[in-house]
Design a protein around this motif. Structure first.
Motif, PDB file in Angstrom:
ATOM      1  N   GLU A   1       0.832  -1.209   0.000  1.00  0.00           N
ATOM      2  CA  GLU A   1       0.000   0.000   0.000  1.00  0.00           C
ATOM      3  C   GLU A   1       0.863   1.254   0.000  1.00  0.00           C
ATOM      4  N   LYS A   2       1.867   1.287   0.883  1.00  0.00           N
ATOM      5  CA  LYS A   2       2.750   2.455   0.962  1.00  0.00           C
ATOM      6  C   LYS A   2       3.450   2.709  -0.356  1.00  0.00           C
ATOM      7  N   THR A   3       4.068   1.671  -0.907  1.00  0.00           N
ATOM      8  CA  THR A   3       4.845   1.882  -2.129  1.00  0.00           C
ATOM      9  C   THR A   3       3.960   2.343  -3.279  1.00  0.00           C
ATOM     10  N   LYS A   4       2.757   1.828  -3.358  1.00  0.00           N
ATOM     11  CA  LYS A   4       1.839   2.226  -4.431  1.00  0.00           C
ATOM     12  C   LYS A   4       1.370   3.665  -4.228  1.00  0.00           C
ATOM     13  N   ILE A   5       0.941   3.988  -3.006  1.00  0.00           N
ATOM     14  CA  ILE A   5       0.474   5.348  -2.709  1.00  0.00           C
ATOM     15  C   ILE A   5       1.590   6.365  -2.954  1.00  0.00           C
ATOM     16  N   TRP A   6       2.813   5.989  -2.632  1.00  0.00           N
ATOM     17  CA  TRP A   6       3.937   6.906  -2.783  1.00  0.00           C
ATOM     18  C   TRP A   6       4.456   6.990  -4.206  1.00  0.00           C
ATOM     19  N   GLY A   7       3.784   6.318  -5.128  1.00  0.00           N
ATOM     20  CA  GLY A   7       4.101   6.504  -6.540  1.00  0.00           C
ATOM     21  C   GLY A   7       5.198   5.618  -7.109  1.00  0.00           C
ATOM     22  N   ALA A   8       5.538   4.536  -6.435  1.00  0.00           N
ATOM     23  CA  ALA A   8       6.591   3.662  -6.957  1.00  0.00           C
ATOM     24  C   ALA A   8       6.137   3.028  -8.270  1.00  0.00           C
ATOM     25  N   ARG A   9       7.036   3.058  -9.255  1.00  0.00           N
ATOM     26  CA  ARG A   9       6.799   2.430 -10.558  1.00  0.00           C
ATOM     27  C   ARG A   9       8.014   1.564 -10.899  1.00  0.00           C
ATOM     28  N   PRO A  10       8.182   0.460 -10.170  1.00  0.00           N
ATOM     29  CA  PRO A  10       9.380  -0.351 -10.364  1.00  0.00           C
ATOM     30  C   PRO A  10       9.376  -1.113 -11.685  1.00  0.00           C
TER      31      PRO A  10
END
Length: 173
Positions: free
Chosen positions: A129-138
């Motif tokens: 959830e955190k990584t997605k909300i924070w805009g991560a695009r790995p």
């Protein structure tokens, strides 16, 4: 706590000796290695690709020009341990981690996320959830997971959160 660091010449010899096509500079935290820039400049002459594995709690903007200057730079592997609820410094590290994701996205730097599940899955959903909300695009996800916790559902949830990212699973015994 005093840390022991690999002497620069030894590090160069290790990289030169291997036949691998990719060198991952990791550590502890490689950005704290006292000879980091000397090591990177030495790797300029290698034909191997170079990827930097960092926890994400150091400001990557400071290093961008050095990374971009590497002919063989292949991107960043960004850990998630520092943003886990288990980290005693999660609040402070989370701010820098988010800033680093923005910096990497804005500068079109290829990066991956490393997620580790060793003893329970409670924090897994929180990290996603955190990584997605924070805009991560790995570019890809490297999932290190204890074999007893790995299920097809875990992989499917990663693919759902990051449909364009490849998922690499490393089951640990």
């Amino acid at each position: 706590m005093k840390r022991l660091h690999l002497p620069l010449e030894t590090a160069r010899q290790v990289f030169a000796a291997g036949s691998e096509k990719l060198v991952v500079v990791s550590g502890g935290e490689p950005l704290e290695y006292p000879y980091f820039f000397e090591l990177l400049s030495g790797l300029q002459h290698e034909t191997k690709k170079v990827r930097i594995a960092t926890g994400g709690h150091k400001d990557l903007a400071v290093y961008l020009e050095s990374f971009k200057g590497l002919i063989n730079f292949d991107g960043i592997s960004l850990g998630t341990d520092v943003i886990s609820a288990r980290s005693p410094h999660m609040v402070v590290h989370s701010k820098m981690w988010r800033k680093n994701v923005v910096t990497l996205n804005e500068n079109n730097i290829s990066y991956s996320l490393t997620l580790t599940i060793l003893d329970d899955q409670d924090h897994f959903s929180d990290l996603l959830e955190k990584t997605k909300i924070w805009g991560a695009r790995p570019q890809f996800i490297y999932l290190r997971v204890a074999a007893k916790y790995f299920t097809s559902e875990v992989k499917r949830s990663l693919e759902h959160f990051y449909p364009t990212a490849s998922v690499i699973v490393d089951e640990l015994s």
